[in-house]
Design a protein around this motif. Structure first.
Motif, PDB file in Angstrom:
ATOM      1  N   UNK A  86       0.910  -1.176  -0.107  1.00  0.00           N
ATOM      2  CA  UNK A  86       0.138   0.207   0.158  1.00  0.00           C
ATOM      3  C   UNK A  86       0.691   1.228   0.006  1.00  0.00           C
ATOM      4  N   UNK A  87       0.271   2.161  -0.537  1.00  0.00           N
ATOM      5  CA  UNK A  87       0.960   3.603  -0.629  1.00  0.00           C
ATOM      6  C   UNK A  87       2.134   3.725  -1.532  1.00  0.00           C
ATOM      7  N   UNK A  88       2.801   5.047  -1.617  1.00  0.00           N
ATOM      8  CA  UNK A  88       3.692   5.230  -2.367  1.00  0.00           C
ATOM      9  C   UNK A  88       5.097   4.536  -2.226  1.00  0.00           C
ATOM     10  N   UNK A  89       5.037   4.041  -0.768  1.00  0.00           N
ATOM     11  CA  UNK A  89       6.439   3.501  -0.375  1.00  0.00           C
ATOM     12  C   UNK A  89       6.352   2.065  -1.012  1.00  0.00           C
ATOM     13  N   UNK A  90       5.158   1.620  -0.725  1.00  0.00           N
ATOM     14  CA  UNK A  90       4.844   0.090  -1.509  1.00  0.00           C
ATOM     15  C   UNK A  90       5.145   0.092  -3.115  1.00  0.00           C
ATOM     16  N   UNK A  91       4.396   1.047  -3.594  1.00  0.00           N
ATOM     17  CA  UNK A  91       4.764   1.122  -5.045  1.00  0.00           C
ATOM     18  C   UNK A  91       6.014   1.061  -5.459  1.00  0.00           C
ATOM     19  N   UNK A  92       7.008   2.037  -4.657  1.00  0.00           N
ATOM     20  CA  UNK A  92       8.239   2.177  -4.950  1.00  0.00           C
ATOM     21  C   UNK A  92       8.974   1.101  -4.765  1.00  0.00           C
ATOM     22  N   UNK A  93       8.824   0.406  -3.757  1.00  0.00           N
ATOM     23  CA  UNK A  93       9.426  -0.899  -3.521  1.00  0.00           C
ATOM     24  C   UNK A  93       9.317  -1.984  -4.498  1.00  0.00           C
ATOM     25  N   UNK A  94       8.097  -2.255  -4.689  1.00  0.00           N
ATOM     26  CA  UNK A  94       7.727  -3.269  -6.063  1.00  0.00           C
ATOM     27  C   UNK A  94       8.441  -2.920  -7.246  1.00  0.00           C
ATOM     28  N   UNK A  95       8.278  -1.493  -7.701  1.00  0.00           N
ATOM     29  CA  UNK A  95       8.702  -1.095  -8.819  1.00  0.00           C
ATOM     30  C   UNK A  95      10.316  -1.200  -8.866  1.00  0.00           C
ATOM     31  N   UNK A  96      10.997  -1.054  -7.939  1.00  0.00           N
ATOM     32  CA  UNK A  96      12.474  -0.824  -7.757  1.00  0.00           C
ATOM     33  C   UNK A  96      13.066  -2.316  -7.689  1.00  0.00           C
ATOM     34  N   UNK A  97      12.334  -3.285  -7.173  1.00  0.00           N
ATOM     35  CA  UNK A  97      12.708  -4.567  -7.225  1.00  0.00           C
ATOM     36  C   UNK A  97      12.192  -5.598  -8.229  1.00  0.00           C
ATOM     37  N   UNK A  98      11.644  -5.241  -9.008  1.00  0.00           N
ATOM     38  CA  UNK A  98      11.286  -5.741 -10.384  1.00  0.00           C
ATOM     39  C   UNK A  98      12.540  -6.745 -10.828  1.00  0.00           C
ATOM     40  N   UNK A  99      12.378  -7.892 -11.041  1.00  0.00           N
ATOM     41  CA  UNK A  99      13.369  -8.710 -11.792  1.00  0.00           C
ATOM     42  C   UNK A  99      14.554  -9.010 -10.717  1.00  0.00           C
ATOM     43  N   UNK A 100      14.396  -8.527  -9.355  1.00  0.00           N
ATOM     44  CA  UNK A 100      15.390  -8.468  -8.262  1.00  0.00           C
ATOM     45  C   UNK A 100      14.991  -9.661  -7.287  1.00  0.00           C
ATOM     46  N   UNK A 101      13.748  -9.215  -6.587  1.00  0.00           N
ATOM     47  CA  UNK A 101      12.972  -9.920  -5.716  1.00  0.00           C
ATOM     48  C   UNK A 101      11.628 -10.595  -6.257  1.00  0.00           C
ATOM     49  N   UNK A 102      11.375 -10.154  -7.376  1.00  0.00           N
ATOM     50  CA  UNK A 102       9.949 -10.391  -7.970  1.00  0.00           C
ATOM     51  C   UNK A 102       9.970 -10.407  -9.411  1.00  0.00           C
ATOM     52  N   UNK A 103       8.965 -11.572  -9.829  1.00  0.00           N
ATOM     53  CA  UNK A 103       8.914 -11.351 -11.429  1.00  0.00           C
ATOM     54  C   UNK A 103       7.421 -11.308 -11.717  1.00  0.00           C
TER      55      UNK A 103
END
Length: 478
Positions: A86-103
């Motif tokens: 949730x929120x801007x911090x949640x968006x930032x975390x997921x966007x910045x960790x694309x292909x690192x922690x997430x796929x």
């Protein structure tokens, strides 16, 4: 069965069941030892799908942010363990960790209905990589400039045929008709109404069942989506096969539309894409250009009909552009660049009524966020409303105020109708052009008045006016 065989057969049945139960209990025990996000998994098998459907994405997320955590909470949706960020911090975390922690991850309902099922598991990531690089080329501003006159001509034709003869129109179904016809024309050079109908009718079944619970029984949205997807794929394969034959005979080298360009592109080994790969790519583009763009167009028309002072300023801007052109002269890129206030209005519409509610990912490794453990294999979902309607980022969040987008605009990661990071929607600029061209043509001809002032919004694949947004049309005096 002969009872003499029971001592031999029973262990074969009970052993796998016992192992399954042991693993299930052990897994639950291992998860309990971790500091998982707070939340509820809902009912067995059903999860919280019912609550999500009844409350709608915005209230579902808001209620759980207040009850559990403003940062991240757990739930179970579409048969999956899920962490909602949730929120801007949640968006930032997921966007910045694309292909690192997430796929990337697609719900089963989307994969089975939209793509060739036998093609999905082994090739989906490769197709996605190809899509991103290829779409970057075909959807960048230089390539999109040539689309604007086509968009304008079709918008005029659409209003002539479907709006002008009527005093009241339903905006949502008509905007879907326009956006799908435009996609068929630009991507496939399909213009015959019957050919378009053979794609649009089953495509509607697909979009209505894209995010349904994957229960394949007759009559369910999932079942209808699978049938619709099969019909769409068969029709696309027919079109693609015919076009490949035409290209081989005529030796076309540049490609007159998106389909021809895809048939001519090669990978690193010099291999052409298969018909299946091309079909899956085109389906992805049709989804984006059909459901979400028509929802965006509808939202804009809703606010123009609801807010006369906003409509007045949009009309003034668009009439200045119209006065600078001949009566039959089509819009250009330079005209679009002058529509600054109109685009701020469209962006505020996207903030308040975003077509997409967020996006799914899958964790590839265990990680910690906001003090909570997100296990490997869990699904994640970032949310639009948790930042778009947050008074910390947007004071008086329910107020329609286009001035929010003047100057430097909203803070990073707070306004995310098109996502962000490596997977930001490649069709963002295409959607901008389509919405602005449609706004230009509608306000030049009509003043809009809502027929149902307090019409409710319901959620299917995108937010949808309960009755299709009927509006009274008041033509301008010439």
């Amino acid at each position: 069965m002969d009872q003499a065989f029971l001592p031999y057969v029973l262990p074969l049945v009970l052993l796998p069941l016992s192992i399954y139960l042991f693993l299930l209990i052990n897994k639950k025990g291992s998860e309990k030892s971790k500091n998982l996000p707070p939340g509820s998994r809902g009912w067995p098998m059903l999860g919280e799908n019912m609550e999500f459907a009844l409350l709608g994405p915005q209230k579902f997320v808001k209620d759980r942010m207040e009850k559990y955590s403003p940062d991240v909470f757990k739930t179970s949706l579409l048969g999956e363990k899920m962490a909602i960020f949730c929120g801007a911090q949640g968006n930032k975390f997921l966007f910045m960790n694309e292909n690192k922690l997430l796929t990337s991850w697609w719900p089963q309902s989307m994969k089975k209905a939209l793509l060739f099922p036998e093609f999905v598991e082994s090739n989906l990531k490769e197709v996605s990589a190809l899509k991103r690089s290829f779409h970057h080329d075909i959807l960048k501003p230089e390539a999109l400039k040539q689309y604007i006159p086509v968009m304008d001509a079709l918008a005029r034709e659409h209003l002539d045929n479907d709006w002008t003869p009527n005093s009241v129109v339903k905006v949502f179904p008509l905007s879907k008709k326009y956006t799908f016809e435009l996609a068929c024309r630009l991507f496939l050079s399909v213009v015959d109404p019957e050919d378009i109908k053979r794609l649009s009718d089953p495509f509607t079944l697909v979009t209505n069942g894209m995010f349904s619970v994957p229960i394949d029984f007759p009559g369910t949205a999932y079942n209808r989506a699978i049938k619709g997807g099969k019909m769409v794929r068969e029709e696309l394969m027919r079109i693609i096969t015919e076009r490949r034959k035409e290209l081989m005979q005529k030796k076309e080298t540049e490609g007159r539309d998106l389909l021809s360009k895809m048939l001519l592109v090669t990978d690193e080994d010099g291999q052409f894409l298969s018909e299946m790969e091309i079909s899956n790519n085109i389906i992805g583009l049709l989804v984006a250009s059909f459901e979400t763009t028509s929802s965006a167009v509808t939202a804009v028309m809703n606010y123009l009909a609801e807010l006369p002072h906003i409509y007045k300023q949009v009309l003034e801007e668009q009439m200045e552009i119209a006065k600078s052109k001949g009566p039959d002269e089509l819009l250009t890129w330079e005209d679009i660049e002058k529509m600054k206030y109109s685009w701020n209005v469209a962006r505020e519409s996207l903030r308040l009524t975003p077509p997409a509610q967020g996006a799914f990912r899958e964790t590839t490794t265990e990680f910690t966020y906001a003090g909570f453990t997100i296990p490997k294999g869990w699904k994640t979902f970032w949310t639009v409303h948790s930042s778009h309607k947050n008074p910390k980022y947007f004071p008086e969040p329910e107020k329609f105020d286009p001035s929010r987008f003047e100057g430097s605009g909203p803070a990073p990661y707070t306004f995310v109708p098109f996502g962000g990071g490596p997977r930001m929607c490649p069709g963002k600029e295409y959607a901008r052009l389509e919405v602005l061209v449609f706004m230009h043509n509608v306000v030049r001809r009509f003043k809009l008045e809502k027929a149902i002032p307090n019409e409710k919004i319901v959620f299917h694949a995108s937010p949808t006016p309960a009755y299709g947004l009927p509006v009274h049309l008041h033509p301008h005096e010439k």
